[in-house]
Design a protein around this motif. Structure first.
Motif, short mmCIF file in Angstrom:
data_model
loop_
_atom_site.label_atom_id
_atom_site.label_comp_id
_atom_site.label_asym_id
_atom_site.label_seq_id
_atom_site.Cartn_x
_atom_site.Cartn_y
_atom_site.Cartn_z
N ASP A 158 -7.43 0.32 -7.23
CA ASP A 158 -6.47 -0.64 -7.78
C ASP A 158 -7.08 -2.02 -7.95
O ASP A 158 -6.53 -2.86 -8.67
N ALA B 187 0.83 -1.20 0.00
CA ALA B 187 0.00 0.00 0.00
C ALA B 187 0.87 1.25 0.00
O ALA B 187 0.57 2.24 -0.69
N LEU C 246 -6.59 3.68 -3.19
CA LEU C 246 -6.18 2.30 -2.97
C LEU C 246 -7.24 1.33 -3.48
O LEU C 246 -6.92 0.30 -4.11
N PHE D 62 -6.62 -4.55 0.96
CA PHE D 62 -5.70 -4.26 -0.14
C PHE D 62 -5.08 -5.57 -0.59
O PHE D 62 -3.90 -5.84 -0.40
#
Length: 471
Positions: A457, A278, A454, A424
Motif C-alpha cells: 500500500d 491496517a 500491507l 503502516f
C-alpha cells in the motif's frame, strides 16, 4: 521504497556493481553516518577481503552468485548473539574484550555467508541486551536516523539504525524480548521474530535464556526478510526437532484485531488509528475482522513480562558466578538484574515458568479462534535518548519502562509463536506507525504474506537510499 538488499544483490549479480564497490560504499556510509553510533566495531581488512573473495568467485564461476540470493551484499552482525568469525562479540559490556580469542561461525553465521552476505562489522547493543534502547556505557550511543534525538530501539538498535540509514540494506538481529521488533518499529523497518525451533542456535552458541531468543534480521522490505528466512531456517543441528514452516493459507482469513485498550496499554491515538487502518485495509481485501479485547491478552502479557524478567535475571546471576567475571564492572542496572536473579528462589522461578507454559497454551487457544492477531507494537513514539538509563539500581523500574513502550513484545518470546512488525504510515512528526501481527507456531510465512500486502500500500517510504545502489 529506496531500495533493499534484493535490489542491491540484483545490481551485483547483473554486473552493474561489484561486491567490492558495494562494500566500499557501505564503509563510506558508515563513516559519514558515524554520529548515529550504529556500529561499535568495523574491520576494514575483513570487509575488503570478503568482498574481493566474492568478486573473484563471481569471475571464476558466474553461477556462484546465481545460487546466492544476497550475492555480495554487505551486512553487519549484532554485538550480541551467535558469533560471526572475525567479529569479536562483547555484548556491549566492559566485562569482555574484543582481544579475546576469535570464535568460529555459529550455524546461523555460516548460513548468512552461504546466502552471499558479507559481514564486516558489529552493531551497537545495550549491555547484555537489557534495554529497548542501545546506549552502552562503553559506547557508542545509537541514534535514530529519522530523528537523532530519539532512540532507534533495542537491543538491535544499532542494526536498525544502520539499515534505516542505508549503511547496509539488511543486518543480523536477535529477539529475546522484542529486540528485533522494537528497533524495526522505531526505524520504519520490517522485523520478524521467527517461530521457536525454526532457526539454528548452535552448536557452539548455547541458548542461555530458556528458549525465548530468536535470531534473524532487520530489513527494509518484507521480501528481504522472507528471502533470508528461507535461506537460513530449518535443518537445525542438535537434539531438538525442527519446526516446519507451513505454507500460507489462501482465501479469507480471520484477523483478530485488538480493539480495546486500557490503562495497561496506553497507545497514542495515532498508533491506535494505525491498527484500525491496517485492519480495515485487510478487511477491504476480503479478510474478516474479529474484535479481540484487552482482557483476552492482559494476563498473557503480564505473565510473559514476568517470566522474561526472571529468566534474564537468573541468566545474569549465573554469569556473575563465572570464574574470571567481575560483575562489579557491569553497569549499575545490570548488576541489579544479576542481584535479583541471585536472590530469586527456585520455587518462584518454577511458578513463573509454569505461568509461561500457560501463556503458550492460552495464546494457542486464542489463535484457534483467529488466524492472525493484529496488535500495537509500540505504545508511543520512539522515546528520547536517555530514556533507558543504566546508571541506577532499580531493576523493577527498568522493566516497567520496557513494558510501557512495548506491552506485548515478550508475548511472542515466551509463547514461542512468530510475530512480525512493519510500518503502516507515518505520524504527524514523520515517525513510523508500526503494527504487529502474531500467528500460530510455524505460520511465519502467513505473517510475511499479510505483511507484503500491507507493505504494497506504500504508506511508509524510507528516508535514506542504500549505500552503493545504482540510481
Amino acid at each position: 521504497m529506496k531500495g533493499d538488499a534484493t535490489t542491491l544483490a540484483e545490481a551485483i549479480r547483473s554486473g552493474r556493481l561489484t561486491a567490492g564497490e558495494a562494500m566500499a560504499a557501505s564503509l563510506a556510509a558508515a563513516a559519514s553516518h558515524a554520529d548515529l553510533g550504529a556500529l561499535c566495531h568495523i574491520d576494514v581488512e575483513l570487509a575488503e577481503r570478503e568482498a574481493s573473495a566474492a568478486d573473484a568467485e563471481h569471475r571464476a564461476a558466474p553461477d556462484w552468485f546465481a545460487a546466492r540470493p544476497f550475492c555480495g551484499v554487505p551486512t553487519l552482525a549484532k554485538d550480541l548473539g551467535g558469533p560471526f568469525a572475525g567479529l569479536p562479540v562483547i555484548a556491549g559490556s566492559r566485562l569482555f574484550s574484543r582481544d579475546r580469542p576469535d570464535a568460529p561461525d555459529s550455524d546461523l553465521a555460516r548460513r548468512f555467508r552461504a546466502a552471499g552476505l558479507l559481514p564486516f562489522g558489529l552493531t551497537t547493543a545495550p549491555e547484555f541486551g537489557l534495554a529497548l534502547a542501545s546506549e552502552p556505557a562503553i559506547g557508542p550511543l545509537a541514534r535514530n536516523p529519522i530523528d537523532p534525538a530519539r532512540t532507534p530501539g533495542g537491543s538491535s538498535g544499532g542494526a536498525a539504525a544502520a539499515v534505516a540509514a542505508g549503511i547496509v540494506a539488511i543486518a543480523h538481529a536477535t529477539d529475546a524480548g522484542g529486540s528485533i521488533r522494537v528497533p524495526a518499529a522505531c526505524c520504519g523497518l520490517v522485523g520478524l521474530k521467527p517461530s521457536r525451533g525454526v532457526m539454528p542456535a548452535g552448536p557452539a552458541f548455547g541458548n542461555h535464556l530458556g528458549g525465548i531468543a530468536s535470531e534473524l534480521c532487520v530489513s527494509r522490505s518484507v521480501r528481504d526478510s522472507a528471502t533470508l528466512l528461507a535461506a537460513v531456517s530449518g535443518k537445525t543441528r542438535g537434539p531438538f526437532a525442527d519446526v516446519a514452516l507451513a505454507e500460507p493459507r489462501t482465501g479469507v482469513l480471520k484477523v483478530g484485531i485488538l480493539c480495546e485498550t486500557g490503562p495497561e496499554l496506553p497507545t497514542t491515538p495515532e498508533r491506535s488509528a494505525a491498527i484500525e487502518a491496517a485492519g480495515q485495509f485487510l478487511e477491504a481485501r476480503g479478510h474478516s475482522l474479529v474484535p479481540v479485547a484487552w482482557s483476552d491478552v492482559e494476563a498473557m502479557a503480564k505473565a510473559s513480562a514476568a517470566l522474561f524478567y526472571d529468566l534474564v535475571c537468573t541468566n545474569l546471576a549465573t554469569l556473575s558466578e563465572t570464574p574470571g567475571i567481575d560483575i562489579a564492572l557491569a553497569e549499575p542496572v545490570t548488576q541489579a538484574f544479576a542481584a535479583r536473579g541471585g536472590a530469586l528462589s527456585a520455587a518462584d522461578l518454577w511458578r513463573s515458568q509454569t505461568a509461561g507454559v500457560l501463556v503458550s497454551r492460552n495464546l494457542w487457544r486464542l489463535l484457534d479462534r483467529v488466524d492472525v492477531l493484529l496488535t500495537p507494537m509500540l505504545a508511543s513514539p520512539p522515546p528520547p535518548i536517555g530514556a533507558f538509563s543504566f546508571d541506577h539500581a532499580d531493576a523493577d523500574l527498568h522493566l516497567r519502562r520496557m513494558v510501557s513502550l512495548a506491552p506485548l513484545a515478550t508475548l511472542a518470546n515466551i509463547s514461542g509463536f512468530p510475530a512480525l512488525t512493519l510500518p503502516f504510515g507515518a505520524d504527524s512528526e514523520g515517525l513510523p506507525l508500526p503494527v504487529q501481527m502474531f500467528a500460530p507456531l510455524g505460520a511465519d510465512l502467513q505473517l510475511l504474506a499479510l505483511a507484503a500486502s500491507l507493505e504494497a500500500d506504500g504508506r511508509w517510504q524510507h528516508r535514506f537510499p542504500v549505500a552503493g545502489l545504482p540510481s
